[in-house]
Motif scaffolding. Structure first.
Motif, PDB file in Angstrom:
ATOM      1  N   PHE A 189      10.663 -13.043 -13.773  1.00 14.80           N
ATOM      2  CA  PHE A 189       9.662 -12.657 -12.828  1.00 14.80           C
ATOM      3  C   PHE A 189       8.964 -11.456 -13.790  1.00 14.80           C
ATOM      4  CE2 PHE A 189      12.650 -14.125  -9.594  1.00 14.80           C
ATOM      5  CZ  PHE A 189      11.947 -15.157  -9.324  1.00 14.80           C
ATOM      6  N   GLN A 190       7.858 -11.004 -13.246  1.00 14.14           N
ATOM      7  CA  GLN A 190       7.131 -10.128 -14.059  1.00 14.14           C
ATOM      8  C   GLN A 190       7.537  -8.555 -13.817  1.00 14.14           C
ATOM      9  OE1 GLN A 190       2.626 -10.426 -14.370  1.00 14.14           O
ATOM     10  NE2 GLN A 190       2.640  -8.556 -13.118  1.00 14.14           N
ATOM     11  N   GLU A 191       7.935  -8.367 -12.757  1.00 14.08           N
ATOM     12  CA  GLU A 191       8.278  -6.776 -12.524  1.00 14.08           C
ATOM     13  C   GLU A 191       9.320  -6.581 -11.714  1.00 14.08           C
ATOM     14  OE1 GLU A 191       4.613  -5.266 -10.893  1.00 14.08           O
ATOM     15  OE2 GLU A 191       3.396  -6.335 -12.391  1.00 14.08           O
ATOM     16  N   ILE A 257      10.236  -7.154  -6.317  1.00 12.91           N
ATOM     17  CA  ILE A 257       9.767  -7.976  -7.352  1.00 12.91           C
ATOM     18  C   ILE A 257       8.262  -8.202  -7.227  1.00 12.91           C
ATOM     19  CG2 ILE A 257      12.042  -8.693  -8.252  1.00 12.91           C
ATOM     20  CD1 ILE A 257      10.990 -11.545  -6.775  1.00 12.91           C
ATOM     21  N   ASP A 258       7.615  -8.327  -8.247  1.00 15.41           N
ATOM     22  CA  ASP A 258       6.350  -8.807  -8.451  1.00 15.41           C
ATOM     23  C   ASP A 258       6.706 -10.388  -9.462  1.00 15.41           C
ATOM     24  OD1 ASP A 258       4.045 -10.293  -9.078  1.00 15.41           O
ATOM     25  OD2 ASP A 258       3.174  -8.359  -9.968  1.00 15.41           O
ATOM     26  N   ALA A 259       6.851 -11.629  -8.345  1.00 17.99           N
ATOM     27  CA  ALA A 259       7.104 -12.617  -9.278  1.00 17.99           C
ATOM     28  C   ALA A 259       6.044 -13.242 -10.003  1.00 17.99           C
ATOM     29  CB  ALA A 259       7.404 -13.773  -8.110  1.00 17.99           C
ATOM     30  N   ILE A 298       8.578  -9.024  -1.931  1.00 20.08           N
ATOM     31  CA  ILE A 298       8.264  -9.841  -3.029  1.00 20.08           C
ATOM     32  C   ILE A 298       6.713 -10.055  -3.217  1.00 20.08           C
ATOM     33  CG2 ILE A 298       8.489 -12.457  -3.693  1.00 20.08           C
ATOM     34  CD1 ILE A 298      11.012 -12.685  -2.269  1.00 20.08           C
ATOM     35  N   GLU A 299       6.327  -9.743  -4.270  1.00 16.41           N
ATOM     36  CA  GLU A 299       4.888 -10.090  -4.495  1.00 16.41           C
ATOM     37  C   GLU A 299       4.293 -11.300  -5.195  1.00 16.41           C
ATOM     38  OE1 GLU A 299       3.330  -6.497  -6.605  1.00 16.41           O
ATOM     39  OE2 GLU A 299       1.767  -7.723  -7.519  1.00 16.41           O
ATOM     40  N   ASP A 300       3.219 -11.839  -4.866  1.00 18.21           N
ATOM     41  CA  ASP A 300       2.759 -13.118  -5.413  1.00 18.21           C
ATOM     42  C   ASP A 300       4.015 -13.925  -5.642  1.00 18.21           C
ATOM     43  OD1 ASP A 300       0.126 -12.672  -5.170  1.00 18.21           O
ATOM     44  OD2 ASP A 300      -0.011 -12.218  -7.467  1.00 18.21           O
ATOM     45  N   PRO A 301       4.902 -14.489  -4.478  1.00 18.88           N
ATOM     46  CA  PRO A 301       5.897 -15.456  -4.621  1.00 18.88           C
ATOM     47  C   PRO A 301       5.391 -16.835  -4.975  1.00 18.88           C
ATOM     48  CG  PRO A 301       5.485 -14.999  -2.387  1.00 18.88           C
ATOM     49  CD  PRO A 301       4.510 -13.890  -3.049  1.00 18.88           C
ATOM     50  N   GLY A 325       0.393  -9.855  -1.270  1.00 19.48           N
ATOM     51  CA  GLY A 325      -0.793 -10.575  -1.951  1.00 19.48           C
ATOM     52  C   GLY A 325      -1.318  -9.831  -2.962  1.00 19.48           C
ATOM     53  N   ASP A 326      -1.394 -10.435  -4.067  1.00 27.57           N
ATOM     54  CA  ASP A 326      -1.948  -9.755  -5.234  1.00 27.57           C
ATOM     55  C   ASP A 326      -3.065 -10.733  -5.896  1.00 27.57           C
ATOM     56  OD1 ASP A 326      -2.896  -8.503  -7.639  1.00 27.57           O
ATOM     57  OD2 ASP A 326      -0.961  -8.502  -8.742  1.00 27.57           O
ATOM     58  N   ASP A 327      -2.617 -11.449  -6.675  1.00 32.46           N
ATOM     59  CA  ASP A 327      -3.475 -12.671  -7.189  1.00 32.46           C
ATOM     60  C   ASP A 327      -4.125 -13.412  -6.129  1.00 32.46           C
ATOM     61  OD1 ASP A 327      -2.923 -11.881  -9.441  1.00 32.46           O
ATOM     62  OD2 ASP A 327      -1.854 -13.741 -10.251  1.00 32.46           O
ATOM     63  N   VAL A 348      -0.819  -6.030   1.369  1.00 35.07           N
ATOM     64  CA  VAL A 348      -1.778  -6.451   0.012  1.00 35.07           C
ATOM     65  C   VAL A 348      -1.860  -5.204  -0.858  1.00 35.07           C
ATOM     66  CG1 VAL A 348      -4.099  -6.408  -0.240  1.00 35.07           C
ATOM     67  CG2 VAL A 348      -3.217  -7.542   1.804  1.00 35.07           C
ATOM     68  N   LEU A 349      -1.549  -6.126  -2.138  1.00 39.21           N
ATOM     69  CA  LEU A 349      -2.048  -5.114  -3.344  1.00 39.21           C
ATOM     70  C   LEU A 349      -3.241  -4.555  -3.286  1.00 39.21           C
ATOM     71  CD1 LEU A 349       0.652  -4.368  -5.094  1.00 39.21           C
ATOM     72  CD2 LEU A 349      -0.922  -5.465  -7.159  1.00 39.21           C
ATOM     73  N   ILE A 350      -3.684  -3.216  -3.558  1.00 37.46           N
ATOM     74  CA  ILE A 350      -4.993  -2.690  -3.736  1.00 37.46           C
ATOM     75  C   ILE A 350      -5.299  -2.319  -5.033  1.00 37.46           C
ATOM     76  CG2 ILE A 350      -6.699  -1.312  -2.771  1.00 37.46           C
ATOM     77  CD1 ILE A 350      -5.841  -3.211  -0.802  1.00 37.46           C
ATOM     78  N   LYS A 351      -6.045  -3.051  -5.868  1.00 37.38           N
ATOM     79  CA  LYS A 351      -6.449  -2.682  -7.322  1.00 37.38           C
ATOM     80  C   LYS A 351      -7.905  -2.538  -7.149  1.00 37.38           C
ATOM     81  CE  LYS A 351      -2.868  -5.454  -9.662  1.00 37.38           C
ATOM     82  NZ  LYS A 351      -2.557  -6.917 -10.335  1.00 37.38           N
ATOM     83  N   PRO A 352      -8.582  -1.330  -7.583  1.00 34.90           N
ATOM     84  CA  PRO A 352     -10.003  -1.061  -7.546  1.00 34.90           C
ATOM     85  C   PRO A 352     -10.757  -2.057  -8.459  1.00 34.90           C
ATOM     86  CG  PRO A 352      -8.835   0.934  -6.964  1.00 34.90           C
ATOM     87  CD  PRO A 352      -7.665  -0.131  -7.305  1.00 34.90           C
ATOM     88  N   ILE A 401       3.030   2.813  -3.923  1.00 38.41           N
ATOM     89  CA  ILE A 401       1.979   2.710  -5.133  1.00 38.41           C
ATOM     90  C   ILE A 401       2.897   2.134  -6.293  1.00 38.41           C
ATOM     91  CG2 ILE A 401       2.813   4.950  -5.668  1.00 38.41           C
ATOM     92  CD1 ILE A 401       0.197   5.455  -6.822  1.00 38.41           C
ATOM     93  N   LYS A 402       2.198   1.229  -6.980  1.00 47.47           N
ATOM     94  CA  LYS A 402       2.925   0.572  -8.097  1.00 47.47           C
ATOM     95  C   LYS A 402       2.256   1.227  -9.065  1.00 47.47           C
ATOM     96  CE  LYS A 402       2.554  -3.900  -8.993  1.00 47.47           C
ATOM     97  NZ  LYS A 402       2.512  -5.165  -9.274  1.00 47.47           N
ATOM     98  N   ALA A 403       2.832   2.479 -10.256  1.00 48.86           N
ATOM     99  CA  ALA A 403       2.392   2.827 -11.233  1.00 48.86           C
ATOM    100  C   ALA A 403       3.029   2.702 -12.331  1.00 48.86           C
ATOM    101  CB  ALA A 403       1.862   4.179 -10.730  1.00 48.86           C
TER     102      ALA A 403
HETATM  103 MG    MG Z   1       0.858  -8.710  -9.349  1.00 47.57          MG
END
Ligand code: MG
Ligand code: 2PG
Length: 428
Positions: A189-191, A257-259, A298-301, A325-327, A348-352, A401-403
């Protein structure tokens, strides 16, 4: 605000790749903003303009050329007015002409400028903007229902009005271990994240201690792209076991986790540690992990184009944990509205930089709030010293926040900014 000058330049991000920084000046004041860049990017994100050699020379030329010509020598009354002009100037649905990276550098600088001009902290200016959004939602089309019926719009507006974001400190979703494309798949997993509740200064004390403790347990291991440790393990469970030990030691913590499962999807199946999983098998794995470990989210499972699998998992686990949800949603208000209709996720993940302007990132927040879901503001894996995301997270009253991890200065700066905001709030 009368704009005197707008000038952009190339700076390196944390991976040493070029990115865009812009400076906007009016009278004696000037502000600067830079944009991050992702690696596990969703294919539905706004277009990051890069030249064939990987540089951002054309994006820089677009800021210094077309954007500057449209803005310099003109008076504006709000950051929103500038964002609307930039969107119009680009004229495409995914910012592919001027580049989302070129546009966002100006959009963030404009937001920063109007906060300065008003004499309020950046987070407060963002909070005001996020709460002044009653007209926004109607203007966001839905891909599934392009011309929503009036009653549908009314219902949505009522839901939004009841749930408009209130500025507040986000939970820290602090990265402890990196895997996936951020660490050459040393972990599947990524994170691997520790979620820390409470006010920022208390949460950061826990973060420092817990991060150091994990470091001692892992010994000498490299750092991943996001400033978390990048160890290697033989089993899927080991990183969860280590984080679960920390959760036992430190109160008010849990595991996220961010899968980033789009990156795991090859040959019609999800590949983890040399084993293939169908979507159902992967669901079963998530259910087992949630039974065994204190998992918060769990993000983007699943892969970005498997919304039905998201919806199934949310129906099964959505009462116990957050399915983020991210991607899948890529900070796109229209995609978030569609996900809401189908109940695909509950956060929902918010990325400007996935959408290209602060205006639309705020619309994405509002669409999320109208769905009754949580927002998690997020950095990108290629970061700069710009701490905008900390003010943004506070201003929109994000759930989290994910930083990144504490092993990289550019990530720590975001947490330091949150600590400063905690004090600013007290003086207001
Ligand atoms: Mg992600
Ligand atoms: C993610 C992000 C940030 P990237 O997938 O959530 O953590 O990674 O910026 O590489 O898309």
């Amino acid at each position: 605000m009368y704009i005197d000058t707008l000038v952009a330049r190339t700076i390196p991000d944390t991976r040493g790749r070029p990115t865009v920084e812009a400076t906007l000046a009016s009278g004696a004041h000037s502000v600067t903003a830079s944009v991050p860049s992702g690696k596990s990017t969703g294919s539905h994100e706004a277009f990051e303009l890069r030249d064939a050699d990987g540089s951002v020379a054309t994006a820089i030329a677009n800021v210094n050329g077309e954007s500057a010509s449209a803005l310099v020598g003109r008076d504006f009354t709000s950051a929103d007015e500038i964002d609307k002009l930039l969107i119009e100037l680009d004229g495409t649905t995914n910012k592919s002409r001027l580049g989302a990276n070129a546009i966002l550098s100006v959009s963030i600088a404009a937001q920063r400028f109007f906060a300065l001009a008003k004499g309020v902290p950046l987070w407060k200016a963002i909070a005001e903007r996020a709460n002044d959004g009653k007209g926004f939602l109607e203007s966001v089309p839905s891909a599934a229902t392009p011309a929503p019926a009036f009653r549908h719009v009314r219902a949505e507006r009522n839901a939004l009005e009841k749930s408009l974001p209130v500025a507040s400190a986000p939970r820290l979703f602090l990265n402890f271990m990196n895997g996936g494309v951020h660490a050459d798949f040393k972990l599947p997993f990524q994170e691997y994240i520790l979620v820390i509740e409470g006010k920022t200064s208390d949460a950061m004390m826990i973060a420092r201690e817990a991060f150091a403790k994990l470091g001692e347990r892992l010994g000498s291991v490299p750092m991943g792209d996001e400033g978390g440790y990048a160890p290697t393990f033989d089993t899927l469970e080991q990183p969860f076991e280590l984080l679960a030990e920390l959760v036992k030691e430190f109160p008010h913590t849990s595991i996220a986790i961010d899968a980033a499962a789009s990156e795991l999807f090859h040959d019609d199946a999800y590949q983890l540690l040399g084993k293939s999983y169908s979507a159902d098998e992967l669901s079963a794995l998530y259910r087992e992990l949630v039974e065994r470990f204190p998992i918060h989210s769990i993000e983007d499972p699943f892969a970005e184009d498997a919304p039905d699998d998201f919806a199934k998992l949310t129906a099964e686990l959505g009462k116990r944990i957050l399915i983020i949800g991210d991607d899948l949603t890529v900070t796109n208000p229209a995609r978030i509205k569609d996900a809401a209709v189908r109940k695909e996720i509950n956060a929902v993940l918010i990325k400007p930089n996935q959408i290209g302007t602060v205006r639309e990132a705020i619309q994405a927040v509002q669409a999320t709030c109208a769905a009754g879901w949580q927002t998690i503001a997020s950095h990108r894996s290629g970061e700069t010293a710009d701490t905008f995301i900390a003010d943004f997270a506070y201003g929109i009253g994000a759930y989290g926040i994910k930083a990144g991890g504490l092993g990289q200065k550019e990530r720590v700066e975001k947490y330091n900014r949150l600590l400063a905001i905690e004090q600013e709030v007290k003086t207001m």
